[in-house]
Scaffold this active site. Structure first.
Site, PDB file in Angstrom:
ATOM      1  N   LYS A  77      31.372  21.385 -37.843  1.00 58.51           N
ATOM      2  CA  LYS A  77      31.502  22.693 -37.187  1.00 58.51           C
ATOM      3  C   LYS A  77      32.361  23.609 -38.044  1.00 58.51           C
ATOM      4  CE  LYS A  77      32.712  24.603 -32.627  1.00 58.51           C
ATOM      5  NZ  LYS A  77      33.244  24.273 -31.285  1.00 58.51           N
ATOM      6  N   SER A 152      30.397  25.611 -27.487  1.00 52.33           N
ATOM      7  CA  SER A 152      30.348  26.332 -28.729  1.00 52.33           C
ATOM      8  C   SER A 152      29.948  25.519 -29.956  1.00 52.33           C
ATOM      9  CB  SER A 152      31.711  26.965 -28.978  1.00 52.33           C
ATOM     10  OG  SER A 152      32.678  25.963 -29.222  1.00 52.33           O
ATOM     11  N   SER A 176      32.960  22.211 -25.186  1.00 53.10           N
ATOM     12  CA  SER A 176      32.189  22.667 -26.351  1.00 53.10           C
ATOM     13  C   SER A 176      31.540  21.585 -27.202  1.00 53.10           C
ATOM     14  CB  SER A 176      33.064  23.548 -27.245  1.00 53.10           C
ATOM     15  OG  SER A 176      33.146  24.844 -26.704  1.00 53.10           O
TER      16      SER A 176
END
Lengths: 478, 95
Positions: A77, A152, A176
């Protein structure tokens, strides 16, 4: 079957036997990224570095001294720092930011010979539940490009689901890792707060943030967890404990375990097919010898309110560092220092990040601190106590991860509050600091994946994954 | 609870953010809606509940005050939007 589609255990066996070369795995993943470019799962791909690393790992495999993740191709990420590469956080603010150092988790996975393929797309500064707030455009759901992958860590979840990498790292502040894992049909674990070092993770809400793995199997997610957990003196909230021994527990089954179903997690607003899937998961566990009981987490209805006060307050403080002076975006049109602050922040941040900074500043401002922030800290205590009491009656909790399956792009973007309510089943776990995993269990009538969440007591990652492994087995045979 | 444009201005000033008039109206409306929702916690009697600041037992983490390697000057400046003579360069402070 493309080597990109293999789970790591199978992949490793083939690499060991010399039936497959690491380079072929990396090339297969790069090919998948190229073939499904429209998913927009990656913000940057470091193909050359990955291929170079593949050669080094190949040598180690042949010498027999390869690490535990040798040949595992990972997406990371884009809020986790890799030295020498960009860490954008999905924001214009950091679009050109190059990390001068690596996060502890990156050092740990590289020490075990993992291969870094690239940085995955995300909601800007991890603020969102759909990956639509990224400055680099939304990530699309691998099964239906008109839908969101969740967020996310939506890029990580979509990349793993679309076999663009073997596994990925995400971060989970209010769901997330787990919510996009559920929406995309992969496994995603949020470890106990303090298990994984946050050094090198761009801060959103420091008392809630935790890095976690996403993978296609419980085994792969467990292996990655064992590698990234561990004490790190560079993170003052890191817990001085041995990493959890998860893999040795995966085949222990669930006989005699007490599984709690919190009744508040099956109330209104839950998609009927999701409810049915989770209840069917409970029946499966019962068939395998577990005892299923109903429990109560009475303060659940206050979790979203508490979370959005605390998380935005912490974010408004953490994001004060983006001032245009030392790194990040600086507006080209500024004449004074004060002007530079205002213009750089207003042009560098997107609407959702600004909204949350505003809300966080509001709840911390004079006259409101006691009314909101202080009270929310107290409700956090009540939410933690709910879990402590529930764990006296059961060993783990089984719940839905998300109230719905993947929703349409644009469906919730115009209404922030509706978007926030997507996190209704995940935020309490962060507020209480507990470990929880989402694993795929069934699909809705459109064929979209449904996620089951297993929540455990503090530091009980191995137990949570043990139950997940049993459910995974059931899901396969059904 | 409604949030006025003046209130939005006041918070924006604290947060060092600027907005267009249209954005301010939209924010006032959205923030009011969110604040109204989070006020739900007022239903609870919290008088005798201690606050949670951290979920794990934390004590101060101390270490010896020894010099250790850090970023070089070059590394520290590599992301600077503007630099001069080895320093960060910013617009004039006094307008």
């Amino acid at each position: 079957m493309s080597p990109a589609e293999l789970d790591y255990r199978t992949l490793r066996a083939r690499l060991e036997r010399g039936e497959l070369r690491v380079r072929e795995v990396v090339e297969a993943c790069l090919d998948m990224v190229e073939r499904r470019k429209e998913l927009n799962a990656f913000i940057s791909v470091q193909a050359e570095a990955a291929l170079r690393q593949a050669e080094i790992v190949e040598q180690r495999l042949r010498k027999g001294n390869a690490g535990r993740l040798a040949g595992m191709v990972l997406g990371v990420k884009d809020n986790i720092a890799i030295a020498g590469g960009r860490t954008t956080c999905g924001s214009r603010m950091l679009a050109n930011y190059v990390s001068p150092y690596s996060a502890t988790v990156i050092e740990r996975i590289l020490a075990e010979d993992a291969i870094l393929l690239g940085k995955t797309n995300m909601d800007e500064f991890a603020m969102g539940s759909s990956n639509e707030t990224s400055y680099f455009g939304p990530t699309r759901h691998p099964k239906d490009p008109e839908r969101v992958p969740g967020g996310s860590s939506g890029g990580s979840a979509a990349a793993v689901a679309a076999c663009q990498c073997t596994a990925a790292l995400g971060s989970d502040t209010g769901g997330s890792v787990r919510q996009p894992a559920a929406l995309c049909g992969v496994v995603g674990l949020k470890p106990t707060y303090g298990r994984v070092s946050r050094y090198g993770l761009v801060a959103f809400a420091s008392s809630l943030d935790q890095i976690g793995p996403l993978a296609r199997t419980v085994y792969d997610a467990s292996l990655l967890t064992e590698v990234i957990c561990g004490y790190d003196p560079r993170d003052s909230t890191s817990v001085n404990l041995e990493p959890p021994a998860i893999l040795q527990k995966l085949e222990k089954g669930v006989r005699g375990l007490r599984i709690g179903l919190p009744r508040e997690y099956f109330a209104s607003g839950l998609q009927e097919e999701v409810r049915e899937a989770i209840l069917s998961a409970a029946r499966s566990l019962e068939t395998l010898g577990a005892h299923v009981t109903e429990v109560s987490l009475p303060h659940t209805e206050y979790a979203i309110a508490t979370y959005y006060i605390l998380a935005t307050a912490e974010a408004s403080s953490n994001l004060a560092r983006y001032d245009g002076a030392r790194y990040g975006y600086r507006s080209p049109r500024c004449s004074t220092l004060e002007d530079m602050y205002f213009r750089s922040r207003s042009e560098g941040f997107g609407p959702e990040v600004k909204r949350r900074i505003m809300l966080g500043t509001y709840v911390l401002s004079a006259g409101y601190y006691e009314a909101y922030y202080r009270k929310a800290q107290k409700v956090r205590t009540l939410i933690r106590r709910d879990f402590l009491e529930a764990f006296e009656k059961c060993d783990v909790l089984l719940t839905p991860t998300s109230p719905t399956t993947a929703f349409r792009i644009g469906e919730k973007l115009g209404d922030p509050l509706t978007m926030y309510l997507s996190d209704v089943y995940t935020v309490s776990v962060n507020l209480a600091g507990l470990p929880a995993v989402s694993i795929p269990f069934g699909r809705d009538s459109r064929g979209l994946p449904i996620g089951a969440q297993i929540i455990g007591p503090t530091f009980a990652e191995a137990l949570v994954m043990q139950v997940a492994a049993a459910l995974e087995q059931e899901g396969r045979t059904n | 609870m409604p949030i006025s444009i003046e209130e939005v201005d006041r918070i924006a000033q604290l947060a060092k953010l600027s907005f267009t008039e249209e954005e301010k109206w939209e924010l006032a409306e959205q923030l009011a809606k969110i604040v109204e929702y989070v006020e739900k916690i007022n239903e609870l009697d919290l008088e005798h509940v201690p606050p949670t600041t951290h979920v794990i037992e934390l004590t101060n983490v101390m270490r010896e005050d020894e010099v250790r390697p850090g970023l070089s000057q070059e590394e520290a400046l590599m992301n600077a939007p503007a630099k001069k003579l080895g320093f960060f360069s910013v617009p004039k402070v006094i307008g």
